[in-house]
Structures are given as C-alpha cells and as structure tokens.
Design a protein around this motif. Structure first.
Motif, PDB file in Angstrom:
ATOM      1  N   VAL A 189       0.723  -1.297  -0.281  1.00 32.15           N
ATOM      2  CA  VAL A 189       0.161  -0.016  -0.038  1.00 32.15           C
ATOM      3  C   VAL A 189       1.026   1.549   0.036  1.00 32.15           C
ATOM      4  CG1 VAL A 189      -1.615   1.579   1.470  1.00 32.15           C
ATOM      5  CG2 VAL A 189      -1.939  -1.209   1.226  1.00 32.15           C
ATOM      6  N   LYS A 190       2.004   1.391   0.820  1.00 30.54           N
ATOM      7  CA  LYS A 190       2.760   2.599   0.968  1.00 30.54           C
ATOM      8  C   LYS A 190       3.335   2.778  -0.465  1.00 30.54           C
ATOM      9  CE  LYS A 190       4.253   2.692   5.541  1.00 30.54           C
ATOM     10  NZ  LYS A 190       5.498   2.765   6.705  1.00 30.54           N
ATOM     11  N   ASP A 191       3.792   2.031  -1.111  1.00 33.77           N
ATOM     12  CA  ASP A 191       4.688   2.260  -2.486  1.00 33.77           C
ATOM     13  C   ASP A 191       3.585   2.696  -3.590  1.00 33.77           C
ATOM     14  OD1 ASP A 191       6.926   1.559  -1.303  1.00 33.77           O
ATOM     15  OD2 ASP A 191       7.080  -0.271  -2.050  1.00 33.77           O
ATOM     16  N   GLU A 192       2.376   2.036  -3.421  1.00 29.35           N
ATOM     17  CA  GLU A 192       1.581   2.210  -4.419  1.00 29.35           C
ATOM     18  C   GLU A 192       0.633   3.388  -4.315  1.00 29.35           C
ATOM     19  OE1 GLU A 192       1.802   0.679  -7.407  1.00 29.35           O
ATOM     20  OE2 GLU A 192       3.430  -0.554  -6.291  1.00 29.35           O
ATOM     21  N   VAL A 193       0.441   3.784  -3.086  1.00 24.40           N
ATOM     22  CA  VAL A 193      -0.378   5.099  -2.765  1.00 24.40           C
ATOM     23  C   VAL A 193       0.335   6.342  -2.957  1.00 24.40           C
ATOM     24  CG1 VAL A 193      -1.787   6.425  -1.028  1.00 24.40           C
ATOM     25  CG2 VAL A 193      -2.053   3.936  -1.237  1.00 24.40           C
ATOM     26  N   SER A 194       1.862   6.108  -2.326  1.00 25.66           N
ATOM     27  CA  SER A 194       2.709   7.046  -2.551  1.00 25.66           C
ATOM     28  C   SER A 194       3.125   7.703  -3.822  1.00 25.66           C
ATOM     29  CB  SER A 194       4.035   6.697  -1.876  1.00 25.66           C
ATOM     30  OG  SER A 194       3.770   6.563  -0.408  1.00 25.66           O
ATOM     31  N   ASP A 232      -1.988  -2.437   6.872  1.00 29.42           N
ATOM     32  CA  ASP A 232      -2.115  -2.016   5.564  1.00 29.42           C
ATOM     33  C   ASP A 232      -3.098  -0.769   5.548  1.00 29.42           C
ATOM     34  OD1 ASP A 232      -0.100  -4.118   4.330  1.00 29.42           O
ATOM     35  OD2 ASP A 232      -1.906  -5.391   4.637  1.00 29.42           O
ATOM     36  N   ILE A 233      -4.399  -1.018   5.992  1.00 23.53           N
ATOM     37  CA  ILE A 233      -5.168   0.071   5.857  1.00 23.53           C
ATOM     38  C   ILE A 233      -4.662   1.314   6.467  1.00 23.53           C
ATOM     39  CG2 ILE A 233      -7.713   0.597   6.359  1.00 23.53           C
ATOM     40  CD1 ILE A 233      -8.211  -2.339   5.995  1.00 23.53           C
ATOM     41  N   ASN A 234      -4.158   1.102   7.669  1.00 25.47           N
ATOM     42  CA  ASN A 234      -3.574   2.249   8.445  1.00 25.47           C
ATOM     43  C   ASN A 234      -2.447   2.971   7.552  1.00 25.47           C
ATOM     44  OD1 ASN A 234      -5.558   2.041  10.373  1.00 25.47           O
ATOM     45  ND2 ASN A 234      -4.213   0.817  11.716  1.00 25.47           N
ATOM     46  N   ILE A 237      -4.502   5.250   5.294  1.00 24.93           N
ATOM     47  CA  ILE A 237      -4.939   6.493   6.384  1.00 24.93           C
ATOM     48  C   ILE A 237      -3.953   7.385   6.653  1.00 24.93           C
ATOM     49  CG2 ILE A 237      -5.946   6.805   8.525  1.00 24.93           C
ATOM     50  CD1 ILE A 237      -7.580   4.213   8.188  1.00 24.93           C
ATOM     51  N   ASP A 238      -2.675   6.982   6.970  1.00 19.43           N
ATOM     52  CA  ASP A 238      -1.556   7.840   7.343  1.00 19.43           C
ATOM     53  C   ASP A 238      -1.420   8.841   6.184  1.00 19.43           C
ATOM     54  OD1 ASP A 238      -1.641   6.959  10.036  1.00 19.43           O
ATOM     55  OD2 ASP A 238       0.062   5.506   9.519  1.00 19.43           O
ATOM     56  N   ILE A 239      -1.127   8.302   5.011  1.00 18.52           N
ATOM     57  CA  ILE A 239      -0.529   8.933   3.796  1.00 18.52           C
ATOM     58  C   ILE A 239      -1.684  10.036   3.448  1.00 18.52           C
ATOM     59  CG2 ILE A 239      -0.295   8.977   1.313  1.00 18.52           C
ATOM     60  CD1 ILE A 239       0.900   6.095   1.823  1.00 18.52           C
ATOM     61  N   LEU A 240      -3.098   9.482   3.583  1.00 19.06           N
ATOM     62  CA  LEU A 240      -4.230  10.416   3.369  1.00 19.06           C
ATOM     63  C   LEU A 240      -4.128  11.525   4.218  1.00 19.06           C
ATOM     64  CD1 LEU A 240      -6.971   8.251   2.129  1.00 19.06           C
ATOM     65  CD2 LEU A 240      -5.416   9.654   0.624  1.00 19.06           C
ATOM     66  N   LYS A 268     -10.607  -4.024  14.304  1.00 21.25           N
ATOM     67  CA  LYS A 268     -10.753  -3.148  15.171  1.00 21.25           C
ATOM     68  C   LYS A 268      -9.673  -2.236  15.500  1.00 21.25           C
ATOM     69  CE  LYS A 268     -13.831  -5.970  18.139  1.00 21.25           C
ATOM     70  NZ  LYS A 268     -13.865  -6.831  19.435  1.00 21.25           N
ATOM     71  N   ALA A 269      -8.504  -2.717  14.961  1.00 19.08           N
ATOM     72  CA  ALA A 269      -7.455  -1.758  14.901  1.00 19.08           C
ATOM     73  C   ALA A 269      -7.094  -0.812  13.859  1.00 19.08           C
ATOM     74  CB  ALA A 269      -5.925  -2.571  14.985  1.00 19.08           C
ATOM     75  N   ILE A 270      -8.001  -0.671  13.034  1.00 19.31           N
ATOM     76  CA  ILE A 270      -8.212   0.297  11.677  1.00 19.31           C
ATOM     77  C   ILE A 270      -8.521   1.779  12.563  1.00 19.31           C
ATOM     78  CG2 ILE A 270      -9.410   1.301   9.791  1.00 19.31           C
ATOM     79  CD1 ILE A 270      -9.880  -1.795   9.146  1.00 19.31           C
ATOM     80  N   LYS A 271      -7.478   2.677  12.228  1.00 25.57           N
ATOM     81  CA  LYS A 271      -7.618   3.885  12.698  1.00 25.57           C
ATOM     82  C   LYS A 271      -8.723   4.738  12.264  1.00 25.57           C
ATOM     83  CE  LYS A 271      -2.627   4.616  12.898  1.00 25.57           C
ATOM     84  NZ  LYS A 271      -1.393   5.574  12.422  1.00 25.57           N
ATOM     85  N   THR A 272      -9.290   5.558  12.958  1.00 27.36           N
ATOM     86  CA  THR A 272     -10.408   6.544  12.934  1.00 27.36           C
ATOM     87  C   THR A 272      -9.818   8.076  13.066  1.00 27.36           C
ATOM     88  OG1 THR A 272     -11.542   6.311  14.601  1.00 27.36           O
ATOM     89  CG2 THR A 272     -12.125   5.100  12.569  1.00 27.36           C
ATOM     90  N   VAL A 273      -9.791   8.953  12.226  1.00 31.17           N
ATOM     91  CA  VAL A 273      -9.114  10.274  12.487  1.00 31.17           C
ATOM     92  C   VAL A 273      -9.863  11.208  11.628  1.00 31.17           C
ATOM     93  CG1 VAL A 273      -6.577   9.283  12.409  1.00 31.17           C
ATOM     94  CG2 VAL A 273      -7.648  10.187  10.299  1.00 31.17           C
ATOM     95  N   PRO A 274      -9.898  12.357  12.097  1.00 30.90           N
ATOM     96  CA  PRO A 274     -10.726  13.649  11.502  1.00 30.90           C
ATOM     97  C   PRO A 274     -10.425  13.855   9.951  1.00 30.90           C
ATOM     98  CG  PRO A 274      -9.814  14.371  13.661  1.00 30.90           C
ATOM     99  CD  PRO A 274      -8.979  12.760  13.306  1.00 30.90           C
TER     100      PRO A 274
END
Length: 342
Positions: A189-194, A232-234, A237-240, A268-274
C-alpha cells in the motif's frame, strides 16, 4: 501530530506583545483585559471556520444506522474536519478502467453515454433519499493487478498519469469526484499510494484499496483472494491524513473493498481520524440473498465507520437474479452511503 487551536498559538504572542509594548504599563490589568477580548474574538472566528455542527452530524449518523439495536451503529469515531463529504452526501460511483471494457462500466461505454448513465443513477438515488445530497464519482483502477510479474516484479501495472488527467477533465463539468483504486499485487500500500500523492492532493481526488489482489504469500493475483491487515489500511490512512494536514484540505474518503472474512484482518485496529473517512465497501456479485448475507457478515458485524455497496449491471442480473434497487438498499442496516456500479 498534535492539533493546536489558533488561540493556543497566539496567546503567548499576545501576552508578550501587550506586556512589553503596552504604553499604559502602570495599569497591567487593563492590558490583560484587552488581551482577553482579542483572544476571545479570535477563538470565535476560528471556531466558526473549523467546527462542524456536531448535533447535525450525530443526527445524520443515527439516521444512517437505520434503527440498529445491536449497539454497533453508528460507530463512535472522532468528528471529521470541516468540509467532510460524509454523511452529508451519498456518493454514486462508476468503476472501471479506460483500457478495458470488461473491468467495469467506466470503460465499457463511450464517454458521453457513460456520463449520461451515471447521472441517471445519481438522479434515482437522489429521488429515493432526499435527506442527503447525491453526487457522482469516477472510481478508476489506477493500479491494476496482473498475472505476470512485469519488469519490477510487482504483479501489477501502474496506469499512465494521462489517464488520470482524462478522468479529471471528465469529472470537472459534472462536479464529480475521482477515486484512484489500488490493486497492489506483490507490492504494498505505501509504495502504490505514495506514487499518487500529487493527485491525492487535489480536493476532489480520493482513494480506494482492494485487498482481493494483495498477494502476501506470493500467489498470482486472481488465483486466490488476497488480504489486507489493519496495518495495511492504516498505511493508506496515514498517507491521506498527512496530505490533508499539509495541504489544509477537507477529509479524504478511503474505500476498502471487502466480500470475505479474510480480506480484512484485525478490523478493530483500523484508525479513525478527523482527516480520513473510511468506507468499508461490500464488493462481490450474486443473488440478493447472497449479497445481503455478505453485507451482514462482513460489513454490519465488523463496523469501522461508513459502508458501501457494489452493484453489477451484468452479474447481479444473471441467472434470474435481480440487481438491488435504491429503495431496497435504503432498508439495510446501516444504510450504505457509497454506491458503486461495475
């Protein structure tokens, strides 16, 4: 990164300014009172710009939960930044790739016919639910999984940026969103989204990630259903979230495809951020009974934030099956806020 209010940043500055430069130093209390007035004005101004109407937001989230009695919905998450698309809008997206007529409706029809068809679906959903605004979107496969490793041994193909530019030009006249969808293959995910951050920095561009084609054990994409962990999902989220903070943008929408238990692990460990609004999207085709069961098992029972639902023009209408109507899907708990057509 800690979020500071305007008041917290300017208070020390104002204190120094008035304590050192106030010509009436013999009456420090007068300077303090003036400071207070100025800070309160700034606080009020800042609040009017940055705060959402939480009462309205809560009401809309409860409406989306559609009388859920299990306590799962609505999900308790941080309030979004101002300008959030959800839950104020329902997104109606056409999925596909411009190189292929087989990957989805987006590439199957000529441009004008496709756009007219999309606008027709938007109108149907707007008529079915007048409580939210309905907006069109193009959900474009920007990285496509491949059966061959390719030169980079990634088992995927990154589409040329000129195709994304084309989609952006198509989106502008109809005020459509553009989603860039990622099928990582043997990449991550990191490489492809970046490599897409410049596009994701545009206000109307959002992201989709597809665990079906994430082959962590080295399988060929398409031969076995892949998986994403919460990590992976996080990463996405971090990049976005970083893009949103740096560019001072409204929240980004992240769509995560899912139609099996194993496609997403440790939900349950997927982050939710503003800064990011997460849609767990029920993918897969079949009969109405099968699709409802899938929605209940993997979307309803494992809540993250918002939900989506995919409709297949061909595969959902095959073998005497019938594709769900807007009115039928609005009876689901929770109501899907993102609808995708393939």
């Amino acid at each position: 990164m800690k979020n500071y209010t305007l008041a917290s940043l300017i208070c020390p500055f104002l204190f120094l300014l008035f304590s050192n430069c106030n010509p009436n130093k013999s009456n420090p209390e007068e300077g303090t009172a003036q400071d207070t007035v100025l800070i309160k004005k700034e606080d009020i101004k800042k609040k009017s710009i940055t705060a959402i109407d939480t009462v309205d937001y809560n009401r809309r989230m409860i409406a989306l939960s559609n009388k859920d009695t299990t306590g799962r919905w609505p999900v308790k998450t941080p309030y979004p930044l101002p300008g959030a698309l959800l839950p104020y809008n329902r997104i109606i997206a056409f999925y596909g790739n411009l190189y292929s007529k087989r990957m989805g409706v987006l590439g199957e029809y000529p441009k004008n016919e496709m756009i007219e068809k999309l606008q027709g679906e938007v109108a149907k959903w707007q008529a079915a639910d007048t409580t939210v605004n309905t907006i069109p979107a193009f959900h474009y496969i920007a990285v496509s999984a491949q059966s061959q490793p390719g030169k980079a041994n990634r088992y995927n193909m990154r589409m040329p940026f000129k195709q994304i530019d084309t989609l952006l030009s198509w989106a502008k006249p109809i005020n459509a969103l553009v989603f860039l969808d990622i099928q990582v293959g043997h990449s991550n995910v990191k490489d492809e989204v970046s490599q897409l951050v410049d596009y994701l920095a545009l206000p109307n561009v959002h992201l989709g990630i597809d665990p079906e084609f994430s082959m962590k054990e080295g399988h060929v994409p398409g031969k076995k259903i892949g998986t994403f962990s919460s990590d992976d999902i996080n990463d996405a989220i971090d990049i976005l979230a970083k893009i949103v903070r740096e560019k001072k943008l409204p929240p980004k929408v992240l769509v995560v495809h899912r139609f099996t238990q194993g496609m997403v692990t440790n939900y349950k460990a997927i982050k939710t951020v503003p800064e990011v609004q997460i849609v767990m999207h029920m993918d897969g085709f079949g009969s109405q009974v099968l699709k409802r069961s899938t929605y209940l098992r993997y979307i309803f029972r494992e809540p993250v934030q918002f939900t989506g639902f995919k409709l297949f023009y061909k595969n959902d209408n095959w073998n005497d099956w019938k594709m769900y109507t807007p009115e039928q899907l609005l009876q689901f708990t929770p109501k899907p806020i993102y609808i995708q057509f393939q």
